[in-house]
Design an enzyme around this catalytic site. Structure first.
Site, mmCIF file in Angstrom:
data_model
loop_
_atom_site.group_PDB
_atom_site.id
_atom_site.type_symbol
_atom_site.label_atom_id
_atom_site.label_comp_id
_atom_site.label_asym_id
_atom_site.label_seq_id
_atom_site.Cartn_x
_atom_site.Cartn_y
_atom_site.Cartn_z
ATOM 1 N N THR A 109 -1.496 -15.203 -22.309
ATOM 2 C CA THR A 109 -1.609 -14.163 -23.323
ATOM 3 C C THR A 109 -0.343 -14.131 -24.168
ATOM 4 O OG1 THR A 109 -2.279 -11.875 -23.730
ATOM 5 C CG2 THR A 109 -0.890 -12.250 -21.789
ATOM 6 N N LYS B 252 0.397 -18.232 -26.458
ATOM 7 C CA LYS B 252 -0.807 -19.044 -26.651
ATOM 8 C C LYS B 252 -0.537 -20.327 -27.454
ATOM 9 C CE LYS B 252 -4.198 -15.317 -26.202
ATOM 10 N NZ LYS B 252 -5.387 -14.674 -26.773
ATOM 11 N N ASP C 294 -11.637 -17.393 -26.034
ATOM 12 C CA ASP C 294 -11.827 -16.132 -26.766
ATOM 13 C C ASP C 294 -13.111 -16.138 -27.606
ATOM 14 O OD1 ASP C 294 -9.689 -14.599 -25.880
ATOM 15 O OD2 ASP C 294 -8.309 -15.359 -27.395
ATOM 16 N N ALA D 266 -7.413 -12.045 -39.825
ATOM 17 C CA ALA D 266 -7.315 -13.512 -39.823
ATOM 18 C C ALA D 266 -6.261 -13.976 -38.822
ATOM 19 C CB ALA D 266 -6.989 -14.010 -41.219
ATOM 20 N N ARG E 10 -5.882 -8.833 -45.197
ATOM 21 C CA ARG E 10 -4.799 -8.290 -46.015
ATOM 22 C C ARG E 10 -4.068 -9.429 -46.748
ATOM 23 N NH1 ARG E 10 -0.567 -4.913 -42.531
ATOM 24 N NH2 ARG E 10 -0.275 -6.994 -41.637
ATOM 25 N N GLU F 79 -3.554 -15.719 -47.932
ATOM 26 C CA GLU F 79 -3.159 -17.035 -47.441
ATOM 27 C C GLU F 79 -3.672 -17.249 -46.011
ATOM 28 O OE1 GLU F 79 -2.044 -19.215 -49.450
ATOM 29 O OE2 GLU F 79 -2.169 -20.603 -47.741
ATOM 30 N N ARG F 80 -3.482 -16.232 -45.193
ATOM 31 C CA ARG F 80 -3.945 -16.330 -43.804
ATOM 32 C C ARG F 80 -5.481 -16.362 -43.737
ATOM 33 N NH1 ARG F 80 -1.482 -12.484 -39.201
ATOM 34 N NH2 ARG F 80 -1.397 -14.053 -37.565
ATOM 35 N N GLY G 16 -14.567 -3.970 -27.814
ATOM 36 C CA GLY G 16 -14.046 -5.264 -27.383
ATOM 37 C C GLY G 16 -14.127 -5.534 -25.884
HETATM 38 P P1 NAP Z 1 -2.777 -10.862 -34.793
HETATM 39 O O1 NAP Z 1 -2.797 -12.330 -34.553
HETATM 40 O O2 NAP Z 1 -1.487 -10.141 -34.887
HETATM 41 O O3 NAP Z 1 -3.614 -10.602 -36.162
HETATM 42 C C1 NAP Z 1 -3.773 -9.307 -36.672
HETATM 43 C C2 NAP Z 1 -4.615 -9.344 -37.961
HETATM 44 O O4 NAP Z 1 -4.822 -8.001 -38.360
HETATM 45 C C3 NAP Z 1 -3.948 -10.072 -39.120
HETATM 46 O O5 NAP Z 1 -4.928 -10.727 -39.863
HETATM 47 C C4 NAP Z 1 -3.334 -8.933 -39.920
HETATM 48 O O6 NAP Z 1 -3.303 -9.185 -41.313
HETATM 49 C C5 NAP Z 1 -4.326 -7.826 -39.688
HETATM 50 N N1 NAP Z 1 -3.675 -6.509 -39.762
HETATM 51 C C6 NAP Z 1 -2.707 -6.033 -38.933
HETATM 52 N N2 NAP Z 1 -2.374 -4.779 -39.290
HETATM 53 C C7 NAP Z 1 -3.138 -4.475 -40.382
HETATM 54 C C8 NAP Z 1 -3.233 -3.338 -41.213
HETATM 55 N N3 NAP Z 1 -2.494 -2.241 -40.997
HETATM 56 N N4 NAP Z 1 -4.130 -3.353 -42.236
HETATM 57 C C9 NAP Z 1 -4.899 -4.454 -42.458
HETATM 58 N N5 NAP Z 1 -4.829 -5.573 -41.702
HETATM 59 C C10 NAP Z 1 -3.970 -5.584 -40.673
HETATM 60 O O7 NAP Z 1 -3.600 -10.096 -33.685
HETATM 61 P P2 NAP Z 1 -4.823 -10.655 -32.780
HETATM 62 O O8 NAP Z 1 -4.286 -11.257 -31.549
HETATM 63 O O9 NAP Z 1 -5.704 -11.458 -33.650
HETATM 64 O O10 NAP Z 1 -5.530 -9.284 -32.338
HETATM 65 C C11 NAP Z 1 -6.250 -8.506 -33.282
HETATM 66 C C12 NAP Z 1 -7.002 -7.384 -32.548
HETATM 67 O O11 NAP Z 1 -7.985 -7.934 -31.689
HETATM 68 C C13 NAP Z 1 -6.101 -6.500 -31.670
HETATM 69 O O12 NAP Z 1 -6.526 -5.172 -31.789
HETATM 70 C C14 NAP Z 1 -6.372 -7.000 -30.266
HETATM 71 O O13 NAP Z 1 -6.211 -5.989 -29.300
HETATM 72 C C15 NAP Z 1 -7.843 -7.407 -30.371
HETATM 73 N N6 NAP Z 1 -8.216 -8.443 -29.399
HETATM 74 C C16 NAP Z 1 -9.216 -8.174 -28.522
HETATM 75 C C17 NAP Z 1 -9.609 -9.129 -27.613
HETATM 76 C C18 NAP Z 1 -10.725 -8.817 -26.658
HETATM 77 O O14 NAP Z 1 -10.908 -9.572 -25.702
HETATM 78 N N7 NAP Z 1 -11.469 -7.755 -26.876
HETATM 79 C C19 NAP Z 1 -8.977 -10.378 -27.590
HETATM 80 C C20 NAP Z 1 -7.955 -10.639 -28.510
HETATM 81 C C21 NAP Z 1 -7.575 -9.659 -29.417
HETATM 82 P P3 NAP Z 1 -2.183 -10.167 -41.987
HETATM 83 O O15 NAP Z 1 -2.660 -11.562 -41.736
HETATM 84 O O16 NAP Z 1 -2.217 -9.794 -43.419
HETATM 85 O O17 NAP Z 1 -0.882 -9.845 -41.298
#
Ligand code: NAP
Length: 271
Positions: A56, A60, A96, A122, A146, A149-150, A228
């Site tokens: 985690t 990763k 995932d 993204a 948001r 690019e990503r 989730g």
């Molecule tokens: P991450 O790699 O940090 O990506 C976060 C994404 O959310 C990015 O695209 C970011 O945009 C966007 N973002 C963050 N804050 C924002 C805001 N205030 N307004 C608009 N967009 C925003 O995180 P991740 O690992 O992908 O995780 C994302 C979510 O999925 C988390 O809540 C996590 O707990 C959940 N998750 C759940 C599971 C499950 O098994 N259920 C597994 C993995 C993750 P930018 O690209 O513009 O920064």
């Protein structure tokens, strides 16, 4: 399991419930591994003959660079959440996306084949979901993020079915997935929920709280909703089956997880 932090992880509970239900004398434990220590941790796995690892945040990507081989899913994402030790040869996988699709089938009885989908976000989770939806035959996959690019990087994972989405696309999708943390520790929603309507399905990858402001808004508009928890369960089940070679006791692992998250969910932390 390795990560930092891992203290609040629900993974030991899910995996150990599975070992216990199948009468396997195995144990799953969480180790805090600090940034930069991934090569040493993987050497430890080889030396000790540990059967496998969950991986985690924040490791990763680093694990993907240091294992001996990657599955197609892990190579496409450049990210590993599961390591299988095959006699010292470490295979890195990413479960995932498969976990998301299996959770969708389990929770909403929904197959992504032929569906129009919008993924909001993204990051790592969004990219895994986009790739898995494409694999499962989704007809259209839009990415709304948001940073544009990503978003482009995520769209590439969907091949010909992928495109950058606009907010208007949200109202036209069969399935909308929130893969941002918006709604986890605030009362915010990641997009204007008035775009949603009955007949749509909305999945929020967040599992704490169990019902985010987005899911509450979506329910009010007649959408089918899921949080989730199912993705968390099924990404773990896909790992468990690779390590043990045994069919997972889904019901018992699900029951252990649901009992732990309870009605109000758990403290946020790495899964
Ligand atoms: P991450 O790699 O940090 O990506 C976060 C994404 O959310 C990015 O695209 C970011 O945009 C966007 N973002 C963050 N804050 C924002 C805001 N205030 N307004 C608009 N967009 C925003 O995180 P991740 O690992 O992908 O995780 C994302 C979510 O999925 C988390 O809540 C996590 O707990 C959940 N998750 C759940 C599971 C499950 O098994 N259920 C597994 C993995 C993750 P930018 O690209 O513009 O920064």
């Amino acid at each position: 399991m390795i990560g930092d932090p891992v203290r609040h992880s629900l993974s030991p509970l899910i995996h150990n419930a599975g070992f216990s239900a199948r009468g396997l004398d195995w144990a799953y434990v969480a180790f805090t591994v600090i940034d930069g220590d991934v090569p040493r941790a993987l050497d430890g796995v080889r030396a000790l003959g540990v059967r496998g690892l969950s991986v985690t945040m924040p490791h990763k990507e680093a694990v993907a660079e240091h294992v001996d081989e990657l599955t197609e899913a892990a190579a496409a994402l450049g990210s590993v959440n599961c390591v299988v030790n095959r006699d010292g040869d470490l295979l890195g996988d990413n479960t995932d996306g498969a976990g998301f699709v299996a959770g969708l089938r389990h929770e909403l009885d929904m197959d992504p084949g032929g569906l129009s989908c919008v993924v909001v976000g993204a990051g790592g989770a969004a990219r895994a979901v986009v790739a898995a939806l494409a694999d499962a035959g989704a007809a259209r996959i839009g990415v709304l993020n948001r940073s544009r690019e990503r978003a482009r990087t995520a769209v590439e994972l969907a091949g010909a079915t992928g495109s950058i989405a606009t907010p208007t696309d949200l109202g036209e999708a069969d399935l909308v997935v929130n893969a941002t943390p918006v709604g986890m520790s605030d009362d915010a929603v990641p997009f204007d929920p008035s775009l949603l309507h009955a007949g749509q399905s909305v999945v929020d990858l967040i599992y704490h709280p169990l019902r985010t402001p987005l899911l509450l808004e979506a329910e009010q508009r007649g959408c089918r909703t899921a949080n989730g928890v199912s993705m968390l369960l099924f990404q773990a089940i896909a790992q468990w089956e690779q390590w043990t070679g045994v069919e997972a006791p889904v019901e018992q692992m699900n029951a252990a997880l649901r009992a732990a998250v309870g009605e109000n969910g758990r403290l946020p932390g790495n899964c």
